[in-house]
Design a protein around this motif. Structure first.
Motif, PDB file in Angstrom:
ATOM      1  N   ARG A  56       0.776  -1.375  -0.112  1.00  0.00           N
ATOM      2  CA  ARG A  56       0.547  -0.307  -0.180  1.00  0.00           C
ATOM      3  C   ARG A  56       0.945   0.725  -0.065  1.00  0.00           C
ATOM      4  NH1 ARG A  56      -4.641  -1.523   4.517  1.00  0.00           N
ATOM      5  NH2 ARG A  56      -5.575  -3.539   2.908  1.00  0.00           N
ATOM      6  N   GLY A  57       0.328   2.332  -0.695  1.00  0.00           N
ATOM      7  CA  GLY A  57       1.385   3.516  -0.528  1.00  0.00           C
ATOM      8  C   GLY A  57       0.327   4.632  -1.144  1.00  0.00           C
ATOM      9  N   GLU A  58       0.931   5.771  -1.387  1.00  0.00           N
ATOM     10  CA  GLU A  58      -0.110   7.294  -1.018  1.00  0.00           C
ATOM     11  C   GLU A  58      -1.019   7.263  -1.892  1.00  0.00           C
ATOM     12  OE1 GLU A  58       2.233  10.674  -1.238  1.00  0.00           O
ATOM     13  OE2 GLU A  58       4.014   9.472  -0.282  1.00  0.00           O
ATOM     14  N   TRP A  59      -1.552   6.204  -2.569  1.00  0.00           N
ATOM     15  CA  TRP A  59      -2.752   5.721  -3.364  1.00  0.00           C
ATOM     16  C   TRP A  59      -3.477   5.416  -3.066  1.00  0.00           C
ATOM     17  CZ3 TRP A  59      -3.319   0.647  -3.933  1.00  0.00           C
ATOM     18  CH2 TRP A  59      -2.548  -0.079  -4.304  1.00  0.00           C
ATOM     19  N   TYR A  60      -3.563   4.395  -1.634  1.00  0.00           N
ATOM     20  CA  TYR A  60      -4.269   3.607  -1.199  1.00  0.00           C
ATOM     21  C   TYR A  60      -5.122   4.658  -0.345  1.00  0.00           C
ATOM     22  CZ  TYR A  60      -6.030  -0.362   1.073  1.00  0.00           C
ATOM     23  OH  TYR A  60      -7.442  -0.598   1.585  1.00  0.00           O
ATOM     24  N   SER A  61      -6.120   4.933  -0.880  1.00  0.00           N
ATOM     25  CA  SER A  61      -7.785   5.145  -0.022  1.00  0.00           C
ATOM     26  C   SER A  61      -9.398   5.210  -0.833  1.00  0.00           C
ATOM     27  CB  SER A  61      -7.615   6.385  -0.433  1.00  0.00           C
ATOM     28  OG  SER A  61      -7.585   7.795  -1.306  1.00  0.00           O
ATOM     29  N   GLY A  62      -9.685   5.309   0.077  1.00  0.00           N
ATOM     30  CA  GLY A  62     -11.269   4.616  -0.767  1.00  0.00           C
ATOM     31  C   GLY A  62     -11.838   3.165  -1.062  1.00  0.00           C
ATOM     32  N   VAL A  63     -11.033   2.233  -0.700  1.00  0.00           N
ATOM     33  CA  VAL A  63     -10.758   1.178  -1.171  1.00  0.00           C
ATOM     34  C   VAL A  63     -12.054   0.086  -0.484  1.00  0.00           C
ATOM     35  CG1 VAL A  63      -8.979   1.232  -2.878  1.00  0.00           C
ATOM     36  CG2 VAL A  63      -8.569  -0.249  -0.794  1.00  0.00           C
ATOM     37  N   LEU A  64     -12.438  -0.988  -1.495  1.00  0.00           N
ATOM     38  CA  LEU A  64     -12.931  -1.872  -0.086  1.00  0.00           C
ATOM     39  C   LEU A  64     -12.109  -2.478   1.160  1.00  0.00           C
ATOM     40  CD1 LEU A  64     -15.464  -3.086  -2.777  1.00  0.00           C
ATOM     41  CD2 LEU A  64     -15.990  -2.082  -1.197  1.00  0.00           C
ATOM     42  N   PRO A  65     -12.359  -3.263   1.846  1.00  0.00           N
ATOM     43  CA  PRO A  65     -11.737  -4.083   2.708  1.00  0.00           C
ATOM     44  C   PRO A  65     -11.114  -4.976   1.623  1.00  0.00           C
ATOM     45  CG  PRO A  65     -13.825  -3.825   4.268  1.00  0.00           C
ATOM     46  CD  PRO A  65     -13.975  -2.865   2.242  1.00  0.00           C
ATOM     47  N   ASP A  66      -9.261  -5.662   2.747  1.00  0.00           N
ATOM     48  CA  ASP A  66      -9.150  -6.963   2.262  1.00  0.00           C
ATOM     49  C   ASP A  66     -10.321  -7.719   3.032  1.00  0.00           C
ATOM     50  OD1 ASP A  66      -7.085  -5.613   1.183  1.00  0.00           O
ATOM     51  OD2 ASP A  66      -5.675  -6.253   2.619  1.00  0.00           O
ATOM     52  N   ARG A  67     -10.009  -9.258   1.984  1.00  0.00           N
ATOM     53  CA  ARG A  67     -11.425  -9.762   3.031  1.00  0.00           C
ATOM     54  C   ARG A  67     -10.509 -10.715   3.943  1.00  0.00           C
ATOM     55  NH1 ARG A  67     -16.422 -10.891   2.920  1.00  0.00           N
ATOM     56  NH2 ARG A  67     -17.197 -13.010   1.884  1.00  0.00           N
ATOM     57  N   ILE A  68     -10.389 -11.688   4.445  1.00  0.00           N
ATOM     58  CA  ILE A  68      -9.492 -13.049   4.466  1.00  0.00           C
ATOM     59  C   ILE A  68     -10.925 -14.103   5.310  1.00  0.00           C
ATOM     60  CG2 ILE A  68      -8.758 -14.102   6.330  1.00  0.00           C
ATOM     61  CD1 ILE A  68      -7.074 -11.511   6.997  1.00  0.00           C
ATOM     62  N   GLU A  69     -11.017 -15.171   4.211  1.00  0.00           N
ATOM     63  CA  GLU A  69     -12.759 -16.113   4.413  1.00  0.00           C
ATOM     64  C   GLU A  69     -11.257 -17.159   5.167  1.00  0.00           C
ATOM     65  OE1 GLU A  69     -13.629 -16.523   0.471  1.00  0.00           O
ATOM     66  OE2 GLU A  69     -15.108 -14.489   0.465  1.00  0.00           O
ATOM     67  N   ILE A  70     -12.422 -17.806   6.374  1.00  0.00           N
ATOM     68  CA  ILE A  70     -12.165 -19.103   6.557  1.00  0.00           C
ATOM     69  C   ILE A  70     -13.006 -20.150   6.631  1.00  0.00           C
ATOM     70  CG2 ILE A  70     -11.278 -20.043   9.372  1.00  0.00           C
ATOM     71  CD1 ILE A  70      -9.222 -17.961   7.960  1.00  0.00           C
ATOM     72  N   TYR A  71     -12.670 -20.700   5.778  1.00  0.00           N
ATOM     73  CA  TYR A  71     -13.618 -22.375   5.451  1.00  0.00           C
ATOM     74  C   TYR A  71     -13.918 -23.738   6.614  1.00  0.00           C
ATOM     75  CZ  TYR A  71     -12.208 -19.774   1.246  1.00  0.00           C
ATOM     76  OH  TYR A  71     -12.205 -18.298   0.140  1.00  0.00           O
ATOM     77  N   ARG A  72     -15.399 -23.210   7.253  1.00  0.00           N
ATOM     78  CA  ARG A  72     -15.576 -23.875   7.928  1.00  0.00           C
ATOM     79  C   ARG A  72     -15.612 -25.422   7.618  1.00  0.00           C
ATOM     80  NH1 ARG A  72     -20.285 -25.975  10.868  1.00  0.00           N
ATOM     81  NH2 ARG A  72     -21.420 -25.187   8.700  1.00  0.00           N
ATOM     82  N   ASN A  73     -16.227 -25.528   6.663  1.00  0.00           N
ATOM     83  CA  ASN A  73     -16.171 -27.412   5.968  1.00  0.00           C
ATOM     84  C   ASN A  73     -14.966 -27.959   5.627  1.00  0.00           C
ATOM     85  OD1 ASN A  73     -18.934 -27.278   6.308  1.00  0.00           O
ATOM     86  ND2 ASN A  73     -19.413 -26.767   4.390  1.00  0.00           N
ATOM     87  N   SER A  74     -14.306 -26.984   5.225  1.00  0.00           N
ATOM     88  CA  SER A  74     -12.472 -27.980   4.935  1.00  0.00           C
ATOM     89  C   SER A  74     -11.805 -27.864   5.500  1.00  0.00           C
ATOM     90  CB  SER A  74     -12.111 -26.597   3.841  1.00  0.00           C
ATOM     91  OG  SER A  74     -13.004 -25.976   3.009  1.00  0.00           O
TER      92      SER A  74
END
Length: 113
Positions: A56-74
């Protein structure tokens, strides 16, 4: 497949997050962590999607959040006991958070994760 309710699984993810050192948790930004039943491809226990903090640099703003998915069934599929689930959730959460910090799979494996 071991039976772990979604509610209990979400509690395990929350407990795993509570073990992240406060100085690291404090700098995690613009990231959401969610429990998803099934992965987009077989064999995935977790998935990080986003722009790591190291990129991430100075350009980083107004973006959707990063996403971490944890897969229950796996995770349920690879575990034999509830203790196994607790351990695998912890490992998976730490692994995906490491990606948020810009640590790749090769480095994680070098570090024993």
């Amino acid at each position: 497949m071991i039976d772990v309710s979604r509610e209990k699984f979400e509690e395990l993810v929350a407990e795993a997050l509570d073990t992240i050192p406060p100085e690291l948790a404090k700098v995690m930004e613009n990231v959401v962590i969610v429990v998803v039943d099934d992965p987009p491809e077989p064999g995935l226990l977790g998935l990080y999607t986003g722009i790591p903090l190291t990129e991430r640099g100075e350009w980083y703003s107004g973006v959707l959040p990063d996403r971490i998915e944890i897969y229950r069934n796996s995770i349920r599929e690879v575990c034999e006991t509830e203790d196994d689930v607790v351990e695998e959730v912890q490992i998976t959460v730490v692994h995906e958070i490491a990606h948020h910090f810009g640590i790749n799979d090769d480095r994680l494996h070098e570090l024993g994760w």
